[in-house]
Design a protein around this motif. Structure first.
Motif, short mmCIF file in Angstrom:
data_model
loop_
_atom_site.label_atom_id
_atom_site.label_comp_id
_atom_site.label_asym_id
_atom_site.label_seq_id
_atom_site.Cartn_x
_atom_site.Cartn_y
_atom_site.Cartn_z
N LEU A 103 2.88 8.55 28.69
CA LEU A 103 1.64 7.79 28.51
C LEU A 103 1.75 6.86 27.32
O LEU A 103 1.30 5.70 27.38
CB LEU A 103 0.46 8.76 28.33
CG LEU A 103 -0.93 8.14 28.15
CD1 LEU A 103 -1.28 7.22 29.32
CD2 LEU A 103 -1.99 9.24 28.01
N ARG A 104 2.37 7.31 26.24
CA ARG A 104 2.51 6.47 25.05
C ARG A 104 3.44 5.29 25.31
O ARG A 104 3.27 4.22 24.72
CB ARG A 104 3.04 7.31 23.88
CG ARG A 104 3.28 6.53 22.59
CD ARG A 104 2.01 5.90 22.08
NE ARG A 104 2.22 5.13 20.87
CZ ARG A 104 2.63 3.86 20.84
NH1 ARG A 104 2.92 3.23 21.98
NH2 ARG A 104 2.77 3.22 19.69
N ILE A 119 -14.65 5.62 32.56
CA ILE A 119 -13.97 6.32 33.64
C ILE A 119 -13.06 7.42 33.09
O ILE A 119 -13.10 8.58 33.54
CB ILE A 119 -13.14 5.34 34.49
CG1 ILE A 119 -14.06 4.37 35.23
CG2 ILE A 119 -12.25 6.09 35.48
CD1 ILE A 119 -13.31 3.25 35.93
N SER A 120 -12.24 7.06 32.11
CA SER A 120 -11.30 8.02 31.53
C SER A 120 -12.02 9.19 30.88
O SER A 120 -11.67 10.35 31.09
CB SER A 120 -10.41 7.33 30.49
OG SER A 120 -9.69 6.27 31.07
N TYR A 132 -2.07 9.68 32.43
CA TYR A 132 -0.94 8.81 32.81
C TYR A 132 -1.15 8.24 34.21
O TYR A 132 -1.02 7.03 34.43
CB TYR A 132 0.36 9.60 32.75
CG TYR A 132 1.55 8.82 33.24
CD1 TYR A 132 2.20 7.90 32.42
CD2 TYR A 132 2.03 8.99 34.55
CE1 TYR A 132 3.29 7.17 32.88
CE2 TYR A 132 3.11 8.27 35.01
CZ TYR A 132 3.74 7.36 34.18
OH TYR A 132 4.81 6.63 34.64
N TYR A 133 -1.48 9.10 35.15
CA TYR A 133 -1.64 8.63 36.53
C TYR A 133 -2.96 7.89 36.73
O TYR A 133 -3.05 6.99 37.58
CB TYR A 133 -1.51 9.80 37.50
CG TYR A 133 -0.10 10.32 37.59
CD1 TYR A 133 0.91 9.53 38.13
CD2 TYR A 133 0.25 11.57 37.07
CE1 TYR A 133 2.24 9.98 38.17
CE2 TYR A 133 1.55 12.03 37.12
CZ TYR A 133 2.54 11.23 37.67
OH TYR A 133 3.84 11.67 37.71
N LEU A 134 -3.95 8.25 35.95
CA LEU A 134 -5.21 7.52 36.03
C LEU A 134 -5.01 6.06 35.64
O LEU A 134 -5.53 5.14 36.29
CB LEU A 134 -6.24 8.17 35.09
CG LEU A 134 -7.65 7.60 35.10
CD1 LEU A 134 -8.32 7.81 36.44
CD2 LEU A 134 -8.49 8.25 33.99
N VAL A 135 -4.24 5.84 34.59
CA VAL A 135 -3.99 4.48 34.12
C VAL A 135 -3.01 3.73 35.03
O VAL A 135 -3.27 2.59 35.43
CB VAL A 135 -3.44 4.50 32.68
CG1 VAL A 135 -3.03 3.11 32.24
CG2 VAL A 135 -4.49 5.06 31.72
N PRO A 186 -3.82 -1.01 38.62
CA PRO A 186 -3.86 -1.76 39.89
C PRO A 186 -5.21 -2.38 40.21
O PRO A 186 -5.27 -3.49 40.78
CB PRO A 186 -3.50 -0.67 40.93
CG PRO A 186 -2.77 0.36 40.17
CD PRO A 186 -3.41 0.38 38.82
N ILE A 187 -6.30 -1.71 39.87
CA ILE A 187 -7.64 -2.21 40.24
C ILE A 187 -8.13 -3.26 39.26
O ILE A 187 -8.65 -4.30 39.66
CB ILE A 187 -8.64 -1.04 40.32
CG1 ILE A 187 -8.27 -0.11 41.49
CG2 ILE A 187 -10.06 -1.56 40.50
CD1 ILE A 187 -9.17 1.08 41.64
N PHE A 188 -7.98 -2.98 37.97
CA PHE A 188 -8.55 -3.87 36.98
C PHE A 188 -7.51 -4.88 36.47
O PHE A 188 -7.82 -5.76 35.74
CB PHE A 188 -9.11 -3.07 35.79
CG PHE A 188 -10.29 -2.20 36.17
CD1 PHE A 188 -11.56 -2.73 36.21
CD2 PHE A 188 -10.10 -0.87 36.52
CE1 PHE A 188 -12.65 -1.92 36.55
CE2 PHE A 188 -11.18 -0.07 36.85
CZ PHE A 188 -12.45 -0.60 36.87
#
Length: 272
Positions: free
Chosen positions: A127-128, A208-209, A261-264, A270-272
């Motif tokens: 993630l970092r 969201i996060s 990690y997967y949320l981002v 992809p969406i934003f």
């Protein structure tokens, strides 16, 4: 109790933020050290129940898995994990040959520790390492810290409806709801602040996060409590007064690193 928790938080949070901001090998080695201590605690918990995990392989394997995330991609790190599984299998097979009748159970314990702390813990580094990873990581971790503080305060004073009587009898639905709301609002506020220096992050990202973290990350706390309850262990260690050991502190953060990690990478980018 609350005073001790606050003192430890005041010390740990700035240190954690500093390493997150530094990034690179500073952050990787910091996370590696934390997870290796957690691996030792993991081994101690199961040893108290009569099991004999390969503690040295567990600690070394966790360190190798985390560092591999810095050097290689997640896919290649999978090959590292496969190699460690083979080593652990060989270790416990030899132990059985030497007379350890419960070697198969010990094998599963060692393997579980590698996956739980090494593979999942590696997502802190993953993630970092993504673009703006320091800001995403700070949103995830700090929103959980805000939610935890609110859940503890509200649950302690007004919590009446217990969530899990066996696993964590002190946790209440009132505390969980308060924590989820606190994490959501905390994530929104943090993202709004980070937006001043990292425009890619919008307040909606933080909302969201924070919401996802507030709802799901407490399950990490329950999972670690399950491990301790089976063996009658109150805390994984005594390193942090009011918090227990390292595992007690990072249980929710492990979930945050993976989900974050997967949320981002799968949703927000992809969406934003």
């Amino acid at each position: 109790m609350l005073r001790e928790r606050l003192v430890v938080a005041i010390i740990l949070i700035p240190a954690g933020i500093g390493f997150i901001a530094a990034g690179g090998w500073y952050f990787t080695l910091f996370i590696t050290a934390i997870l290796c201590v957690a691996a030792w605690e993991f081994g101690q918990i199961f040893q108290s129940g009569g099991h004999k995990p390969a503690t040295f392989l567990l600690i070394a394997g966790v360190g190798i898995l985390v560092i591999s995330r810095k050097i290689f991609t997640i896919e290649i790190s999978g090959a590292v994990l496969a190699g460690l599984i083979l080593m652990v299998t060989a270790w416990h097979t030899l132990a059985y040959e030497k007379g350890r009748d419960a070697a198969a159970t010990d094998f599963v314990v060692t393997l579980g520790g590698l996956l739980y702390l090494g593979w999942l813990g590696g997502y802190f580094v993953s993630l970092r390492e993504i673009s703006g990873g320091e800001w995403w990581l700070l949103v995830m971790i700090l929103s959980i810290a805000i939610g935890d503080a609110l859940a503890y305060s509200i649950g302690r004073r007004w919590g009446k409806h217990k969530m899990a009587h066996r696993v964590s009898p002190n946790k209440s639905w009132e505390g969980w709801i308060a924590g989820a709301v606190g994490s959501a609002l905390g994530g929104w506020l943090l993202a709004a602040l980070w937006n001043l220096v990292y425009p890619t992050m919008q307040p909606i990202h933080g909302l969201i996060s924070g919401t996802v973290m507030g709802i799901l990350a407490p399950l990490g706390d329950f999972g670690e409590s399950m491990l301790k309850r089976q063996f009658g262990v109150k805390d994984s260690g005594r390193l942090f007064p009011g918090h227990g050991g390292v595992m007690d502190r990072i249980d929710s953060w492990l979930w945050a690193a993976v989900i974050g990690y997967y949320l981002v990478t799968w949703l927000i980018f992809p969406i934003f």
